[in-house]
Design a protein around this motif. Structure first.
Motif, PDB file in Angstrom:
ATOM      1  N   SER A  27     -37.736  57.222 -11.897  1.00  0.00           N
ATOM      2  CA  SER A  27     -39.059  57.842 -12.033  1.00  0.00           C
ATOM      3  C   SER A  27     -39.247  58.606 -13.262  1.00  0.00           C
ATOM      4  CB  SER A  27     -39.438  58.279 -10.683  1.00  0.00           C
ATOM      5  OG  SER A  27     -38.744  59.650 -10.573  1.00  0.00           O
ATOM      6  N   GLY A  28     -40.771  58.956 -13.415  1.00  0.00           N
ATOM      7  CA  GLY A  28     -40.795  60.120 -14.505  1.00  0.00           C
ATOM      8  C   GLY A  28     -40.625  61.567 -13.872  1.00  0.00           C
ATOM      9  N   THR A  29     -40.088  61.713 -12.877  1.00  0.00           N
ATOM     10  CA  THR A  29     -39.796  63.231 -12.303  1.00  0.00           C
ATOM     11  C   THR A  29     -38.658  63.587 -12.899  1.00  0.00           C
ATOM     12  OG1 THR A  29     -39.047  62.442 -10.166  1.00  0.00           O
ATOM     13  CG2 THR A  29     -41.696  62.972 -10.376  1.00  0.00           C
ATOM     14  N   ALA A  30     -38.238  64.745 -13.068  1.00  0.00           N
ATOM     15  CA  ALA A  30     -37.051  65.306 -13.547  1.00  0.00           C
ATOM     16  C   ALA A  30     -36.239  65.722 -11.791  1.00  0.00           C
ATOM     17  CB  ALA A  30     -36.901  66.433 -14.137  1.00  0.00           C
ATOM     18  N   ALA A  31     -35.020  65.236 -11.827  1.00  0.00           N
ATOM     19  CA  ALA A  31     -34.278  65.646 -10.661  1.00  0.00           C
ATOM     20  C   ALA A  31     -34.164  67.085 -10.476  1.00  0.00           C
ATOM     21  CB  ALA A  31     -32.896  64.747 -10.710  1.00  0.00           C
ATOM     22  N   THR A  32     -33.997  67.373  -9.258  1.00  0.00           N
ATOM     23  CA  THR A  32     -33.633  68.775  -8.799  1.00  0.00           C
ATOM     24  C   THR A  32     -32.341  69.014  -9.510  1.00  0.00           C
ATOM     25  OG1 THR A  32     -34.813  68.513  -6.777  1.00  0.00           O
ATOM     26  CG2 THR A  32     -33.416  70.109  -6.954  1.00  0.00           C
ATOM     27  N   PRO A  33     -32.445  70.362 -10.177  1.00  0.00           N
ATOM     28  CA  PRO A  33     -31.083  70.626 -10.725  1.00  0.00           C
ATOM     29  C   PRO A  33     -30.118  70.984  -9.825  1.00  0.00           C
ATOM     30  CG  PRO A  33     -33.011  71.839 -11.679  1.00  0.00           C
ATOM     31  CD  PRO A  33     -33.481  71.288 -10.423  1.00  0.00           C
ATOM     32  N   THR A  34     -28.891  70.523 -10.382  1.00  0.00           N
ATOM     33  CA  THR A  34     -27.855  70.708  -9.323  1.00  0.00           C
ATOM     34  C   THR A  34     -26.683  71.865  -9.959  1.00  0.00           C
ATOM     35  OG1 THR A  34     -26.701  68.939 -10.598  1.00  0.00           O
ATOM     36  CG2 THR A  34     -27.427  68.351  -8.330  1.00  0.00           C
ATOM     37  N   ALA A  35     -26.040  72.487  -9.251  1.00  0.00           N
ATOM     38  CA  ALA A  35     -25.068  73.641  -9.518  1.00  0.00           C
ATOM     39  C   ALA A  35     -24.189  72.790 -10.536  1.00  0.00           C
ATOM     40  CB  ALA A  35     -24.323  74.329  -8.418  1.00  0.00           C
ATOM     41  N   LEU A  36     -23.782  73.767 -11.757  1.00  0.00           N
ATOM     42  CA  LEU A  36     -22.952  73.304 -12.583  1.00  0.00           C
ATOM     43  C   LEU A  36     -21.487  73.266 -12.161  1.00  0.00           C
ATOM     44  CD1 LEU A  36     -24.006  74.844 -15.924  1.00  0.00           C
ATOM     45  CD2 LEU A  36     -24.252  72.395 -15.699  1.00  0.00           C
ATOM     46  N   PRO A  37     -20.733  72.479 -12.406  1.00  0.00           N
ATOM     47  CA  PRO A  37     -19.228  72.575 -11.842  1.00  0.00           C
ATOM     48  C   PRO A  37     -18.633  73.768 -12.423  1.00  0.00           C
ATOM     49  CG  PRO A  37     -19.322  70.992 -13.660  1.00  0.00           C
ATOM     50  CD  PRO A  37     -20.805  71.198 -13.340  1.00  0.00           C
ATOM     51  N   SER A  38     -17.645  74.175 -11.424  1.00  0.00           N
ATOM     52  CA  SER A  38     -16.812  75.360 -11.885  1.00  0.00           C
ATOM     53  C   SER A  38     -15.773  75.226 -13.071  1.00  0.00           C
ATOM     54  CB  SER A  38     -16.206  76.031 -10.678  1.00  0.00           C
ATOM     55  OG  SER A  38     -15.518  77.109 -10.884  1.00  0.00           O
ATOM     56  N   LEU A  39     -16.104  76.137 -13.981  1.00  0.00           N
ATOM     57  CA  LEU A  39     -14.988  75.922 -15.163  1.00  0.00           C
ATOM     58  C   LEU A  39     -15.205  77.186 -16.210  1.00  0.00           C
ATOM     59  CD1 LEU A  39     -13.404  73.981 -16.753  1.00  0.00           C
ATOM     60  CD2 LEU A  39     -15.228  73.411 -18.097  1.00  0.00           C
ATOM     61  N   PRO A 494     -28.231  61.102 -14.389  1.00  0.00           N
ATOM     62  CA  PRO A 494     -29.117  62.182 -13.806  1.00  0.00           C
ATOM     63  C   PRO A 494     -29.871  63.041 -14.755  1.00  0.00           C
ATOM     64  CG  PRO A 494     -26.981  62.355 -12.587  1.00  0.00           C
ATOM     65  CD  PRO A 494     -26.901  61.332 -13.758  1.00  0.00           C
ATOM     66  N   ARG A 495     -31.194  63.135 -14.474  1.00  0.00           N
ATOM     67  CA  ARG A 495     -31.944  63.969 -15.266  1.00  0.00           C
ATOM     68  C   ARG A 495     -32.229  63.567 -16.832  1.00  0.00           C
ATOM     69  NH1 ARG A 495     -33.348  68.742 -13.925  1.00  0.00           N
ATOM     70  NH2 ARG A 495     -33.702  69.730 -15.687  1.00  0.00           N
ATOM     71  N   VAL A 496     -32.253  62.144 -16.695  1.00  0.00           N
ATOM     72  CA  VAL A 496     -32.550  61.442 -17.867  1.00  0.00           C
ATOM     73  C   VAL A 496     -33.932  60.697 -17.927  1.00  0.00           C
ATOM     74  CG1 VAL A 496     -31.980  59.649 -19.799  1.00  0.00           C
ATOM     75  CG2 VAL A 496     -30.049  60.996 -18.671  1.00  0.00           C
ATOM     76  N   ILE A 497     -35.058  60.832 -18.632  1.00  0.00           N
ATOM     77  CA  ILE A 497     -36.249  60.518 -18.460  1.00  0.00           C
ATOM     78  C   ILE A 497     -36.566  59.584 -19.764  1.00  0.00           C
ATOM     79  CG2 ILE A 497     -38.737  60.853 -18.756  1.00  0.00           C
ATOM     80  CD1 ILE A 497     -38.243  63.625 -17.228  1.00  0.00           C
ATOM     81  N   ASP A 498     -36.888  58.235 -19.502  1.00  0.00           N
ATOM     82  CA  ASP A 498     -36.980  57.383 -20.502  1.00  0.00           C
ATOM     83  C   ASP A 498     -38.650  57.172 -20.676  1.00  0.00           C
ATOM     84  OD1 ASP A 498     -37.384  54.898 -21.891  1.00  0.00           O
ATOM     85  OD2 ASP A 498     -35.632  54.114 -21.320  1.00  0.00           O
ATOM     86  N   LEU A 499     -38.938  57.895 -21.780  1.00  0.00           N
ATOM     87  CA  LEU A 499     -40.575  57.801 -21.810  1.00  0.00           C
ATOM     88  C   LEU A 499     -41.109  56.311 -22.172  1.00  0.00           C
ATOM     89  CD1 LEU A 499     -40.928  61.039 -23.989  1.00  0.00           C
ATOM     90  CD2 LEU A 499     -41.581  60.765 -21.634  1.00  0.00           C
ATOM     91  N   ALA A 500     -40.465  55.723 -23.032  1.00  0.00           N
ATOM     92  CA  ALA A 500     -40.816  54.226 -23.515  1.00  0.00           C
ATOM     93  C   ALA A 500     -41.018  53.480 -22.282  1.00  0.00           C
ATOM     94  CB  ALA A 500     -40.211  53.634 -24.545  1.00  0.00           C
ATOM     95  N   PRO A 712     -28.074  65.392 -25.155  1.00  0.00           N
ATOM     96  CA  PRO A 712     -29.607  65.222 -25.875  1.00  0.00           C
ATOM     97  C   PRO A 712     -30.598  64.455 -24.994  1.00  0.00           C
ATOM     98  CG  PRO A 712     -27.517  63.840 -26.706  1.00  0.00           C
ATOM     99  CD  PRO A 712     -26.984  64.741 -25.912  1.00  0.00           C
ATOM    100  N   GLU A 713     -30.013  63.497 -24.049  1.00  0.00           N
ATOM    101  CA  GLU A 713     -30.745  62.682 -23.258  1.00  0.00           C
ATOM    102  C   GLU A 713     -31.376  63.553 -22.056  1.00  0.00           C
ATOM    103  OE1 GLU A 713     -29.135  58.880 -22.408  1.00  0.00           O
ATOM    104  OE2 GLU A 713     -28.723  58.262 -24.367  1.00  0.00           O
ATOM    105  N   ARG A 714     -31.001  64.668 -21.953  1.00  0.00           N
ATOM    106  CA  ARG A 714     -31.274  65.688 -20.857  1.00  0.00           C
ATOM    107  C   ARG A 714     -32.634  66.458 -21.320  1.00  0.00           C
ATOM    108  NH1 ARG A 714     -26.712  66.510 -16.317  1.00  0.00           N
ATOM    109  NH2 ARG A 714     -25.466  64.642 -16.588  1.00  0.00           N
TER     110      ARG A 714
END
Length: 827
Positions: A27-39, A494-500, A712-714
């Motif tokens: 879909s065109g919506t950005a997914a709900t952000p998830t917590a970054l993995p611990s590093l 996750p969190r990739v929006i394809d405008l075309a 870059p795709e996010r």
């Protein structure tokens, strides 16, 4: 050892947009952000070419790193070699200071605090096993352990590990250079847990911004297996058809959707010795039933080149050699260098005029069989696609993993199965018959199912159907059968929006050839989709219309692109033509409209966020700095390059940078404003382009509050999140206040600085004239230091100066030279 194109050759490689067969946001919506993995800390074992560069990548993404080797001096030397590489593996030079170096004598103490230990020592199984076993003895209970290998068996390494550690061990195959090449192949071993695989994927994707695929523990994994086969086929076919290395590269680059570096230039870049090591490794490891087993051996001419030290770029000569300004090609028959030549083929020349990749290939495939260049393309491509269909079940996790791996790892526009579907199953079946290549079970399954992917690209053929079944008692394994064909979902990234794709599915609110306005569930997105997103009247019109519609509907606006580059700048050819026709009123109108569009973005009653990546040059940079926020990809090359063309930023860019200078001095003491002016002035006056988004922030082109996305795709989805957050937290546009300028003091400082540079021979007299002219605009003209002027005053100055410079003969010479050669002229 990895075969990957240089970022300067592929770009982008680096960041190709999602293709039709690969995953896209549903879909065109950005997914709900998830917590970054611990590093919290990583340890890299081995400070060679790959280990040191991976350490540089990690610190660039904010991860503290220990880099270990045989002893501390060796580790430091490896890091120093990495610092000197060009292009740099570091986002900022000072990032290297955050890498702690040590010898393996400190391994136990350094590993004790690590969340991830990455082994990257020499490609020898015994050496890796010993070091991994030693590491496993002190590995923290929750830490990941991985090997950066391109050819060795993960299962064989895992045999040296205790059961509990083996579950947290896998292969993490980075590609060279690791900062710029998108791909990481994850290779699970027999005991690798699903939790380990998921965590490694999250770190590689979310922290490092990589495109991640799952490979089977098979020789060469995905990219080296398929890429090396394609290269060897090209070499053999070239010999058979009488084509030179230059002609082969011309036929196996952008013409067929591959990087400019093609076959031989890529080998020169990675090194003939590295290529030879990969081929020899595959020759020793590919299974006996591999139909290309006999192909995996070095051609005699390559063996001779190795003996003569013709290793490629690092040796100054390989398949190509640069002599002065000319690049010569190696004649494989005589091993003498000669001028380059292009393949002679009417079919090839006609195909170059076709934009659509599938139609271009169709034109080449329909050529006269006696046309050697066209035959090379047809035979080489069909054999590469066929081989992918034969071995994919044994080397990859999924069809999409194969296609993504070849796009992200080698810069192919489309992966093998995307290409196959584009040509059509019936056509491919006929081509296989002509080439006398038997149809693989996977290819037969795709023909039966109507393609490797479903029409909408969300489903893929299940590779597990075609993997060898368990061996019957006393007999060989049996291959999967096509009658068990089924489709499984293509996992969305996750969190990739394809405008075309969204534009095709939902339509557009308004649009023209340069840009389209799309609604993304409560956010409007202006998609730039012209060639290189060159800014002309169409772009300027859409900027104004998009801002007006966003205000009318009360929705935040995001400006971005699916392309690898945000914008290569203004339409110089149009500007030159109008100037030479003395259309000064029209030029004045165009510049005024550009200024009005960027000012409208700044004054809009809704937040405007600009999502940038790749090249963001000239007018593209002016659009970016006009937004309330910028969300930049880590690999962003941003700069006001107008002075290189004999011009100044005049779409509001000079005014905005003067405003930012003033904002650095809220108390009116100029203690902060003058250094800020000097920093920004120097960047614009020297047409400096940032080496990364972090560098753009340091140059003052991005602000501290502007965001940076690793992937870059996010970038677009992250920009959507920023726009929503601004809208939901009481957004108000910035107030239009008078801008306090440096006046005559700033101009005098610019004159002094540039006079010294001129005297030292660093700039030309015209460079100095241009720089002082820029200073007059940014400093508000002939006024006293601290004078408050309106934005209209500065906009008038930049527009009048731009038009004046466009009328100068030296400026026009610069533009003509650039349009003709693609290189700046320093006259």
């Amino acid at each position: 050892m990895t075969l990957a194109s240089s970022p300067t050759q592929s770009g982008a490689a680096a960041s190709s947009p999602t293709q039709s067969g690969a995953a896209a946001a549903p879909s065109g919506t950005a997914a709900t952000p998830t917590a970054l993995p611990s590093l919290r800390r990583a340890v890299v074992l081995g400070a060679g070419t790959m280990g040191a560069q991976v350490a540089c990548l990690l610190v660039g993404r904010g991860v503290p790193v220990d880099l270990l080797d045989l002893d501390a001096p060796t580790a430091r030397a490896g890091l120093e070699r990495a610092r000197k590489l060009s292009p740099s593996p570091l986002y900022l030079p000072e990032d290297a200071d955050a890498v702690r170096t040590a010898g393996f004598d400190a391994l136990e103490s350094r590993v004790a605090s690590a969340d991830w230990v990455l082994e990257a020592v020499v490609e020898r199984l015994d050496v890796k096993r010993d070091l991994l076993a030693r590491t496993a003895a002190v590995l923290p209970p929750a830490a990941l352990l991985s090997s950066n290998t391109s050819s060795l068996s993960i299962a064989a390494m895992a045999e040296a590990l205790p059961e509990g550690v083996a579950a947290r061990f896998l292969g993490t195959h980075f590609f060279n250079p690791p900062r710029y090449t998108r791909l990481v192949e994850l290779v699970p071993g027999p005991a690798t847990s699903s939790a380990t695989l998921a965590r490694a994927r999250a770190i590689a994707a979310d922290v490092l911004g990589k495109g991640v695929v799952e490979a089977q523990d098979a020789p060469g994994f995905i990219v080296n297996r398929l890429g090396t086969q394609a290269s060897l086929v090209a070499i053999r076919l070239g010999e058979e058809l009488g084509l030179g290395v230059d002609e082969i590269d011309d036929l196996s680059g952008p013409l067929v959707g591959r990087p400019k570096s093609a076959v031989f230039r890529t080998i020169d870049l990675v090194g003939l010795d590295v290529f030879a090591a990969v081929v020899r490794s595959l020759a020793a490891a590919v299974p006996a039933d591999d139909p290309e087993r006999d192909l995996f051996r070095l051609p005699p001419v390559v063996e001779t080149m190795l003996e003569r030290g013709l290793l490629g770029v690092k040796a100054g000569a390989g398949f190509f050699r640069k002599v002065g300004d000319e690049i010569l090609a190696l004649d494989l028959a005589t091993l003498e260098y000669r001028p380059r030549r292009r393949p002679r083929s009417a079919a090839v020349e006609m195909a170059r005029q076709v934009d659509d990749p599938a139609r271009r290939l169709e034109a080449l495939f329909a050529a006269d069989p006696a046309d050697a260049p066209a035959a090379f393309v047809r035979r080489g491509l069909v054999r590469a696609l066929w081989y992918a269909s034969v071995v994919a079940p044994g080397i990859a996790g999924s069809i999409a993993d194969v296609d993504r791996a070849m796009r992200w790892g080698l810069g192919w526009e489309r992966g093998p199965f995307e290409t196959w579907d584009g040509l059509g199953g019936a056509r491919m079946a006929a081509l296989l018959e002509v080439e006398r290549l038997g149809e693989s079970p996977l290819a037969a399954g795709a023909r039966e199912a109507g393609g490797f992917y479903a029409a909408d690209g969300t489903l893929q053929l299940d590779l597990a159907t075609f993997r060898p079944a368990p061996a019957p008692e006393g007999g060989p394994p049996t291959r999967g059968a096509a009658e068990a064909v089924r489709r499984i979902p293509v996992p969305p990234r996750p969190r990739v929006i394809d405008l075309a794709r969204l534009r095709a599915a939902r339509g557009q609110l308004v649009g023209n050839a340069a840009a389209s306005l799309i609604e993304l569930d409560g956010v409007l997105a202006l998609e730039l989709h012209g060639k290189l997103n060159i800014i002309g009247l169409d772009t300027i019109e859409m900027l104004g219309r998009a801002t007006a519609i966003a205000e009318e509907r009360g929705l935040p606006l995001v400006i971005g692109t699916d392309a690898a580059d945000f914008s290569a700048g203004a339409n110089l050819a149009l500007l030159l033509m109008e100037a030479e026709d003395d259309e000064w009123d029209e030029l004045d109108r165009v510049v005024r409209r550009f200024q009005a569009a960027t000012r409208g973005m700044r004054q809009a009653q809704v937040p405007v966020v600009v999502a940038i990546r790749g090249r963001v040059l000239g007018g593209g940079a002016e659009i970016a700095v006009a937004g309330d926020r910028v969300q930049a990809g880590a690999e962003t090359y941003m700069g006001f390059v107008e002075l290189g063309m004999g011009l100044i930023p005049a779409g509001g860019g000079s005014t905005e940078m003067a405003r930012r200078t003033a904002e650095r001095d809220p108390g009116g003491t100029w203690s902060d404003a003058f250094p800020a002016f000097a920093q920004i002035f120097e960047a614009i006056a020297t047409a400096k382009v940032s080496t990364s988004a972090a560098d753009a922030r340091r140059l003052g082109l991005l602000r501290p509050e502007d965001g940076i996305s690793a992937d870059p795709e996010r970038v677009l989805a992250d920009a959507v999140s920023v726009a929503r957050a601004l809208a939901e937290t009481g957004y108000r546009p910035p107030l239009e206040r008078p801008i306090r300028v440096l006046g005559r003091r700033g101009i005098a400082a610019a004159e002094t600085l540039t006079n010294n540079q001129l005297a030292g021979g660093y700039i030309s007299a015209y460079d100095r004239e241009l720089a002082v002219t820029l200073a007059r605009v940014m400093c508000g003209g002939d006024v006293a230091e601290g004078t408050a002027v309106g934005a209209e005053h500065l906009l008038d100055l930049e527009r009048e100066t731009f038009l004046h410079l466009l009328g100068q003969a030296k400026t026009r010479d610069r533009i003509r030279h650039f349009l003709r050669t693609g290189k700046p002229l320093r006259n």
